[in-house]
Scaffold this active site. Sequence first.
Site: not given
Length: 239
Positions: A9, A52, A57, A157
């Site tokens: 991330e 954003e 995350h 993920d």
Amino acid sequence: MRQIFLDTETTGLNPETGDRIVEIGCIEMVNRRLTGRHLHLYLNPERPGNEEAIRIHGLTDAFLADKPKFREVAAEFVEFVRGSELIIHNAAFDVGFLNAELRRVQQPKVAELVGGILDTLVMAREQYPGKANSLDALCRRLEVDNTNRTFHGALLDAGLLAEVYIRMTRGQNTLVIDADDGQDEGGGSTDEADLSIDLSRFTLPVLRASADEVELHGKVLADLDKASGGKTVWRTILA
């Protein structure tokens, strides 16, 4: 074979304009079995996050403020991935960020550290052309439970990617099926070592047909022979 499912991330979309990694998640698989070993790092990016990106995350500047900087954990990351095959969804994105971080600490590029990089996005586009192939889309298509994915998270993920990859590449590699159907807790299939099982050590039962079953079978063959006008192959062979 040692493979690492990896996800990151970041503070934004472009490492060349100063965006940084804020989280790294790595999950290890050896010979198609998830080992339980993983590397999970939250990082202080030394810059404010993009609104954003934070919305995606959930990693705020306040949360990351006391986390280690990449240079402080670079050696740990390098050691964990060294020599493995990295499996990444949309690999160009993550590798671009990792290379930028490694360059700052005078470490080699990712491709020079690992044995290979496999991009599951490319793989998915080949298997499912013309369809959505995001990680969420693949989870839905392959029935991988991603209901806990409220926010994107690198370790979460990476775990979802492991399940997706295993299902995308699953195949029956052996006639011998263990009691647990050849799967471990991570959903992996029978590993390559099972291919060397010596079948001669198994005692296989021989089930012979009864007299009634032989008679019924003969009638079925006779009906087939009649329907084909006497052209059945086994009659020709027996003759």
